[in-house]
Scaffold this motif. Sequence first.
Motif, PDB file in Angstrom:
ATOM      1  N   GLU A   1     -23.705 -23.996 -20.948  1.00  0.00           N
ATOM      2  CA  GLU A   1     -24.100 -24.347 -19.578  1.00  0.00           C
ATOM      3  C   GLU A   1     -25.355 -23.576 -19.162  1.00  0.00           C
ATOM      4  OE1 GLU A   1     -23.407 -26.511 -15.977  1.00  0.00           O
ATOM      5  OE2 GLU A   1     -22.419 -26.651 -17.933  1.00  0.00           O
ATOM      6  N   ILE A   2     -25.403 -22.286 -19.481  1.00  0.00           N
ATOM      7  CA  ILE A   2     -26.539 -21.448 -19.087  1.00  0.00           C
ATOM      8  C   ILE A   2     -27.804 -21.844 -19.840  1.00  0.00           C
ATOM      9  CG2 ILE A   2     -27.465 -19.093 -19.149  1.00  0.00           C
ATOM     10  CD1 ILE A   2     -24.560 -18.109 -18.725  1.00  0.00           C
ATOM     11  N   ILE A   3     -27.713 -21.933 -21.163  1.00  0.00           N
ATOM     12  CA  ILE A   3     -28.901 -22.178 -21.991  1.00  0.00           C
ATOM     13  C   ILE A   3     -29.495 -23.559 -21.731  1.00  0.00           C
ATOM     14  CG2 ILE A   3     -29.754 -22.330 -24.377  1.00  0.00           C
ATOM     15  CD1 ILE A   3     -29.072 -19.506 -23.393  1.00  0.00           C
ATOM     16  N   SER A   4     -28.650 -24.520 -21.384  1.00  0.00           N
ATOM     17  CA  SER A   4     -29.158 -25.877 -21.126  1.00  0.00           C
ATOM     18  C   SER A   4     -29.895 -25.974 -19.797  1.00  0.00           C
ATOM     19  CB  SER A   4     -28.008 -26.891 -21.152  1.00  0.00           C
ATOM     20  OG  SER A   4     -27.097 -26.647 -20.093  1.00  0.00           O
ATOM     21  N   LYS A   5     -29.695 -25.010 -18.903  1.00  0.00           N
ATOM     22  CA  LYS A   5     -30.277 -25.091 -17.554  1.00  0.00           C
ATOM     23  C   LYS A   5     -31.280 -23.989 -17.232  1.00  0.00           C
ATOM     24  CE  LYS A   5     -26.521 -27.581 -15.224  1.00  0.00           C
ATOM     25  NZ  LYS A   5     -25.830 -28.074 -16.410  1.00  0.00           N
ATOM     26  N   PHE A   6     -31.326 -22.929 -18.081  1.00  0.00           N
ATOM     27  CA  PHE A   6     -32.200 -21.795 -17.762  1.00  0.00           C
ATOM     28  C   PHE A   6     -32.892 -21.264 -19.018  1.00  0.00           C
ATOM     29  CE2 PHE A   6     -28.798 -21.873 -14.657  1.00  0.00           C
ATOM     30  CZ  PHE A   6     -29.462 -21.710 -13.452  1.00  0.00           C
ATOM     31  N   GLU A   7     -34.133 -20.828 -18.831  1.00  0.00           N
ATOM     32  CA  GLU A   7     -34.819 -20.026 -19.843  1.00  0.00           C
ATOM     33  C   GLU A   7     -34.572 -18.560 -19.491  1.00  0.00           C
ATOM     34  OE1 GLU A   7     -38.710 -22.400 -21.274  1.00  0.00           O
ATOM     35  OE2 GLU A   7     -38.760 -21.708 -19.181  1.00  0.00           O
ATOM     36  N   ILE A   8     -34.410 -17.724 -20.504  1.00  0.00           N
ATOM     37  CA  ILE A   8     -34.018 -16.329 -20.271  1.00  0.00           C
ATOM     38  C   ILE A   8     -35.024 -15.404 -20.949  1.00  0.00           C
ATOM     39  CG2 ILE A   8     -32.136 -14.671 -20.507  1.00  0.00           C
ATOM     40  CD1 ILE A   8     -30.388 -17.269 -20.996  1.00  0.00           C
ATOM     41  N   PHE A   9     -35.453 -14.386 -20.205  1.00  0.00           N
ATOM     42  CA  PHE A   9     -36.460 -13.445 -20.703  1.00  0.00           C
ATOM     43  C   PHE A   9     -36.056 -12.009 -20.340  1.00  0.00           C
ATOM     44  CE2 PHE A   9     -38.491 -17.431 -19.588  1.00  0.00           C
ATOM     45  CZ  PHE A   9     -39.264 -17.725 -20.705  1.00  0.00           C
ATOM     46  N   PRO A  10     -36.577 -11.034 -21.067  1.00  0.00           N
ATOM     47  CA  PRO A  10     -36.402  -9.637 -20.631  1.00  0.00           C
ATOM     48  C   PRO A  10     -37.140  -9.431 -19.308  1.00  0.00           C
ATOM     49  CG  PRO A  10     -37.180  -9.769 -22.913  1.00  0.00           C
ATOM     50  CD  PRO A  10     -37.325 -11.135 -22.331  1.00  0.00           C
ATOM     51  N   CYS A  11     -36.725  -8.436 -18.545  1.00  0.00           N
ATOM     52  CA  CYS A  11     -37.407  -8.110 -17.291  1.00  0.00           C
ATOM     53  C   CYS A  11     -37.632  -6.600 -17.241  1.00  0.00           C
ATOM     54  CB  CYS A  11     -36.585  -8.587 -16.083  1.00  0.00           C
ATOM     55  SG  CYS A  11     -35.038  -7.680 -15.851  1.00  0.00           S
ATOM     56  N   LYS A  12     -38.199  -6.122 -16.139  1.00  0.00           N
ATOM     57  CA  LYS A  12     -38.525  -4.697 -16.051  1.00  0.00           C
ATOM     58  C   LYS A  12     -37.283  -3.810 -16.049  1.00  0.00           C
ATOM     59  CE  LYS A  12     -38.897  -4.908 -10.970  1.00  0.00           C
ATOM     60  NZ  LYS A  12     -39.786  -4.672  -9.800  1.00  0.00           N
TER      61      LYS A  12
ATOM     62  N   ALA B   1     -19.216 -10.300 -24.887  1.00  0.00           N
ATOM     63  CA  ALA B   1     -19.844 -11.176 -25.888  1.00  0.00           C
ATOM     64  C   ALA B   1     -20.924 -12.041 -25.250  1.00  0.00           C
ATOM     65  CB  ALA B   1     -18.786 -12.047 -26.553  1.00  0.00           C
ATOM     66  N   MET B   2     -20.644 -12.593 -24.063  1.00  0.00           N
ATOM     67  CA  MET B   2     -21.613 -13.452 -23.390  1.00  0.00           C
ATOM     68  C   MET B   2     -22.861 -12.676 -22.961  1.00  0.00           C
ATOM     69  SD  MET B   2     -19.294 -15.991 -21.025  1.00  0.00           S
ATOM     70  CE  MET B   2     -20.771 -16.756 -20.325  1.00  0.00           C
ATOM     71  N   SER B   3     -22.664 -11.502 -22.376  1.00  0.00           N
ATOM     72  CA  SER B   3     -23.817 -10.740 -21.884  1.00  0.00           C
ATOM     73  C   SER B   3     -24.681 -10.244 -23.042  1.00  0.00           C
ATOM     74  CB  SER B   3     -23.362  -9.580 -20.991  1.00  0.00           C
ATOM     75  OG  SER B   3     -22.451  -8.738 -21.657  1.00  0.00           O
ATOM     76  N   TYR B   4     -24.061  -9.795 -24.129  1.00  0.00           N
ATOM     77  CA  TYR B   4     -24.842  -9.364 -25.293  1.00  0.00           C
ATOM     78  C   TYR B   4     -25.569 -10.544 -25.934  1.00  0.00           C
ATOM     79  CZ  TYR B   4     -23.336  -4.465 -25.636  1.00  0.00           C
ATOM     80  OH  TYR B   4     -23.146  -3.113 -25.413  1.00  0.00           O
ATOM     81  N   CYS B   5     -24.928 -11.714 -25.940  1.00  0.00           N
ATOM     82  CA  CYS B   5     -25.564 -12.902 -26.521  1.00  0.00           C
ATOM     83  C   CYS B   5     -26.811 -13.283 -25.718  1.00  0.00           C
ATOM     84  CB  CYS B   5     -24.574 -14.063 -26.541  1.00  0.00           C
ATOM     85  SG  CYS B   5     -25.183 -15.519 -27.421  1.00  0.00           S
ATOM     86  N   LEU B   6     -26.715 -13.274 -24.390  1.00  0.00           N
ATOM     87  CA  LEU B   6     -27.867 -13.587 -23.550  1.00  0.00           C
ATOM     88  C   LEU B   6     -28.979 -12.555 -23.743  1.00  0.00           C
ATOM     89  CD1 LEU B   6     -25.902 -14.633 -20.337  1.00  0.00           C
ATOM     90  CD2 LEU B   6     -27.188 -16.152 -21.857  1.00  0.00           C
ATOM     91  N   TYR B   7     -28.591 -11.304 -23.914  1.00  0.00           N
ATOM     92  CA  TYR B   7     -29.566 -10.231 -24.174  1.00  0.00           C
ATOM     93  C   TYR B   7     -30.333 -10.506 -25.472  1.00  0.00           C
ATOM     94  CZ  TYR B   7     -31.084  -5.530 -25.671  1.00  0.00           C
ATOM     95  OH  TYR B   7     -31.804  -4.447 -26.130  1.00  0.00           O
ATOM     96  N   GLU B   8     -29.602 -10.831 -26.540  1.00  0.00           N
ATOM     97  CA  GLU B   8     -30.252 -11.087 -27.833  1.00  0.00           C
ATOM     98  C   GLU B   8     -31.130 -12.339 -27.773  1.00  0.00           C
ATOM     99  OE1 GLU B   8     -30.478  -9.173 -30.281  1.00  0.00           O
ATOM    100  OE2 GLU B   8     -28.890  -7.703 -29.931  1.00  0.00           O
ATOM    101  N   LEU B   9     -30.693 -13.354 -27.049  1.00  0.00           N
ATOM    102  CA  LEU B   9     -31.503 -14.573 -26.919  1.00  0.00           C
ATOM    103  C   LEU B   9     -32.778 -14.297 -26.125  1.00  0.00           C
ATOM    104  CD1 LEU B   9     -28.680 -17.202 -26.275  1.00  0.00           C
ATOM    105  CD2 LEU B   9     -30.099 -16.984 -28.330  1.00  0.00           C
ATOM    106  N   ALA B  10     -32.701 -13.417 -25.138  1.00  0.00           N
ATOM    107  CA  ALA B  10     -33.893 -13.053 -24.371  1.00  0.00           C
ATOM    108  C   ALA B  10     -34.916 -12.344 -25.251  1.00  0.00           C
ATOM    109  CB  ALA B  10     -33.499 -12.164 -23.194  1.00  0.00           C
ATOM    110  N   LEU B  11     -34.432 -11.543 -26.197  1.00  0.00           N
ATOM    111  CA  LEU B  11     -35.324 -10.797 -27.085  1.00  0.00           C
ATOM    112  C   LEU B  11     -35.811 -11.636 -28.264  1.00  0.00           C
ATOM    113  CD1 LEU B  11     -33.638  -7.265 -27.331  1.00  0.00           C
ATOM    114  CD2 LEU B  11     -35.252  -8.122 -25.641  1.00  0.00           C
ATOM    115  N   ASN B  12     -35.141 -12.753 -28.528  1.00  0.00           N
ATOM    116  CA  ASN B  12     -35.474 -13.601 -29.686  1.00  0.00           C
ATOM    117  C   ASN B  12     -35.714 -15.028 -29.195  1.00  0.00           C
ATOM    118  OD1 ASN B  12     -34.771 -11.787 -32.257  1.00  0.00           O
ATOM    119  ND2 ASN B  12     -33.204 -11.402 -30.706  1.00  0.00           N
ATOM    120  N   GLN B  13     -36.923 -15.239 -28.655  1.00  0.00           N
ATOM    121  CA  GLN B  13     -37.233 -16.506 -28.000  1.00  0.00           C
ATOM    122  C   GLN B  13     -37.166 -17.699 -28.948  1.00  0.00           C
ATOM    123  OE1 GLN B  13     -37.937 -17.281 -24.658  1.00  0.00           O
ATOM    124  NE2 GLN B  13     -37.051 -15.248 -24.305  1.00  0.00           N
TER     125      GLN B  13
END
Length: 509
Positions: free
Chosen positions: A469-480, A321-333
């Motif tokens: 904890e993650i979202i408050s301290k890091f911006e997340i983006f897709p990568c290569k 759930a956490m990894s998929y959530c971070l994935y979706e947040l990276a794709l939906n800035q």
Amino acid sequence: MICFSCWLEIVPIAAIASALLTYVYCTRYYGHWTALGVPHTKPAPLLGHFAGPTMGRESGTITVDKLYRRFTGHRYFGVYQLRHPMLVLRDPVLVHAVLATEFSSFHDRMMSRTSFEHDGLFNSLVNLRGDKWKAVRAKLSPTFTVAKLKAMFASLHVCTGQLADKLLLLTSGGQGIVNVTDISSKFTIDTIGRCAFGINCNTLFDSNTEFQRAGQAVFTPTRKSSVLNFMRLVDLGWLVDLFRLRSMPDLVYEFYSNLFQDTLELRKNEKEDRNDFVSILIKLRNDEKKNNSRVELFTDDVLASNAFIFFAAGFETTASAMSYCLYELALNQDIQVELRKQIQHTLNENEGILTYDVIKDMKYLDMVLNETLRMHPPGPGLLRVCTKKFKIPDSDITLDTGMKVLIPTYSLHHDPAYYPNPELFDPLRFTEDNKASRPNGTFLPFGDGPRICIGLRFALMEAKTGLAEIISKFEIFPCKYTKIPIKLNPRSILLTPNEPISLLFKQIV
């Protein structure tokens, strides 16, 4: 003696007879849905409707979803799980009936223990049946009250601090590519180890711990597990018992059995009572002995099995759930920015400290996680067995005892009738008004009814705290290395990506 020419006549006849008998055996039940008038497609001999998953070509979730879409407009349809018929439900009213209102007719997940006689970690809440399941469930339910979850939060907070420290190391130059599948798994292992067993697993900072190796081995498909599952589905489960075979690797049984027994020994010498899952299991067994109960529920194998399932299933589903959530947040800035804004606002109002109540007040985080669980449910399907004859309302069909019923969670979650544009990530689907507008049986990430996941509140608390904890301290983006779209592992029973999810993390200064 039989002459050579006679052999030439007998061998072809024997071969044809063997082929016919094999065909009859493989297709013996394939007239079931036709006789009942249940819509279905033609099955393949022996493999039924699951040729793709059996051969490792396609995830079973995708196979079922294709059929689900094909039978739009129907309340249910039939499939053959290799040789045997199984009913798949499309109607949320029927789904809710099987899981909740008619639970007495569908209270088990399997009919018998055949093929699991020598599995020492079998007797968990997931597999127990009938009255024994009911009794054990009733005793374990108080484990996850709000008071107990609040008491566990201090241990959880330690793990979120370690998660932030690890991510800062991985982004020491201000940014870095992070394998979120791996980091989420390590975080949830450490969390469950500390909160449930009182153990510092240190998986985040040690990439080769026994905890991670054993945990991953539970859900990693192997040739042996695939063969044993095939044998069960073609009625050869008795051979599995005869040869004392077990589905999971030996290291899993050895690790979890030893872990539980070692923890029990350590607790015997402790005067202070810990408020964790193992302490509750020990107390239940001690109370049972003290009261001289006629029926012993909490035997060693029941205790070990439930400790195992809480650890193994808990870490994998929450990490997913956490990894998929971070994935979706990276794709939906835009959604990520709004979520961070609301998390920081809530933290500012509470002196920057995460607590159980602070996490509970993060409404938008709850909506984002729910939308993740809709698109990527940890369990893509729910299986029930008919435990007494059941007549499907408004039909002439009666299900016999032993009939398997599949609830296709993934397909219901992606049905445009309940979720317009279902492939669009939209947390606003989970406002209070929108939730109230949908029927029961259309959002089932943790199941429903009496057999709903007993640890769901702990899992949600764990996932939300880690994500905040993650979202408050890091911006997340897709990568290569980010795969868009994600392809599923065709051999996994879960929604496991074929390749780990990797994302770019940037520190917020």
